[in-house]
Design a protein around this motif. Sequence first.
Motif, short mmCIF file in Angstrom:
data_model
loop_
_atom_site.label_atom_id
_atom_site.label_comp_id
_atom_site.label_asym_id
_atom_site.label_seq_id
_atom_site.Cartn_x
_atom_site.Cartn_y
_atom_site.Cartn_z
N THR A 158 0.81 -1.22 0.00
CA THR A 158 0.00 0.00 0.00
C THR A 158 0.84 1.27 0.00
OG1 THR A 158 -0.04 0.21 2.41
CG2 THR A 158 -1.76 -1.16 1.42
N VAL A 174 -3.18 11.96 5.11
CA VAL A 174 -3.28 12.03 3.64
C VAL A 174 -4.70 12.31 3.22
CG1 VAL A 174 -1.97 11.01 1.78
CG2 VAL A 174 -2.51 9.65 3.79
N TYR A 220 5.05 5.35 5.05
CA TYR A 220 5.48 5.16 6.43
C TYR A 220 6.92 4.65 6.48
CZ TYR A 220 6.48 3.04 10.80
OH TYR A 220 7.14 2.69 11.93
N SER A 228 2.49 9.97 5.82
CA SER A 228 2.51 8.53 6.08
C SER A 228 1.35 8.12 6.98
CB SER A 228 3.83 8.12 6.72
OG SER A 228 3.90 8.60 8.05
N ASP A 229 0.64 9.07 7.49
CA ASP A 229 -0.52 8.76 8.32
C ASP A 229 -1.78 8.78 7.45
OD1 ASP A 229 -1.56 9.10 11.52
OD2 ASP A 229 -2.95 9.63 9.92
N PRO A 230 -2.54 7.70 7.46
CA PRO A 230 -3.71 7.59 6.60
C PRO A 230 -4.71 8.72 6.83
CG PRO A 230 -3.26 5.49 7.65
CD PRO A 230 -2.33 6.48 8.25
N TYR A 270 -2.18 7.42 -4.35
CA TYR A 270 -3.26 7.23 -3.39
C TYR A 270 -4.60 7.15 -4.08
CZ TYR A 270 -1.81 7.33 1.46
OH TYR A 270 -1.34 7.00 2.70
N GLU A 303 0.30 3.91 1.84
CA GLU A 303 0.59 4.36 3.21
C GLU A 303 1.74 3.57 3.82
OE1 GLU A 303 -2.27 3.47 1.86
OE2 GLU A 303 -3.75 2.81 3.33
#
Lengths: 117, 117
Positions: free
Chosen positions: A13, B27, A19, B22-24, B104, A15
Amino acid sequence: MRPIIHPAITDVTVEGILYALSDPVRVEIFMSMAAADCAKPCSAYGEVKNRKLPKSSLSQHIKVLREAGLIRSQRQGVEIRNTTRCTELADKFGDLISGIVNAYQRQNSAKRKSKRA
Amino acid sequence: MRPIIHPAITDVTVEGILYALSDPVRVEIFMSMAAADCAKPCSAYGEVKNRKLPKSSLSQHIKVLREAGLIRSQRQGVEIRNTTRCTELADKFGDLISGIVNAYQRQNSAKRKSKRA
DNA sequence: TACAATAGTTCCAGAATATTGAACTATTGG
DNA sequence: CCAATAGTTCAATATTCTGGAACTATTGTA
């Protein structure tokens, strides 16, 4: 011994990638791995920014990269050889990875330049 | 009251951007902000993936995006209006941001498709 | 088979970060 | 000045990260 587990490319993914690459140590490792001409053992990435990483930390970081789907690790005798999964990743994510790597490289070369001045 | 602080574009870093994105939740906020046709208050981003964020968390997340240099916030009466800094960012980082956002979006539309099936 | 050397991994305790309810500050309309 | 609205800050809790020590895996040598 249990085998080393890699996610299928379909399970990788955005993310997870962000990360994994959001840590300065890990991007360094990843970029250095991407620049390598052949698969190198973990210990080849044990020094980042003139600082020697504790090997448990190195192991953790490599695990994060692996579980994010960014790299592939396989045992070769006593050591574990690592390569990036850039080709697969480019197929799935287009220029996401190369965009990140390029941005980092430009930033790093700019930093080196300003240091020299 | 103290003014809202934004980093100069020269101080914005790739690692900062990746960390922030990097944090869902972050984003989602950022992409939604990028898609907005005009500057919206923080509260406009208070719901992510059908879950209402506590307002202290929302405030924190927006602060992280702001301090990473991804967005700009300015007070307009009782509320604070937010916009992305995409233009500046594209100048400095090329297609880094758009690459992330596109990846994304593709991922999300693929997810929606598989849910429908 | 045993053992030594090398390469990594796992465990776990302490350190660092993240989350969020509650209390607080800022702005404006009445 | 007060009430309403929008966000921020504080601080306690929860989660995640770091790294030393102990462990596992593989191979070479005797």
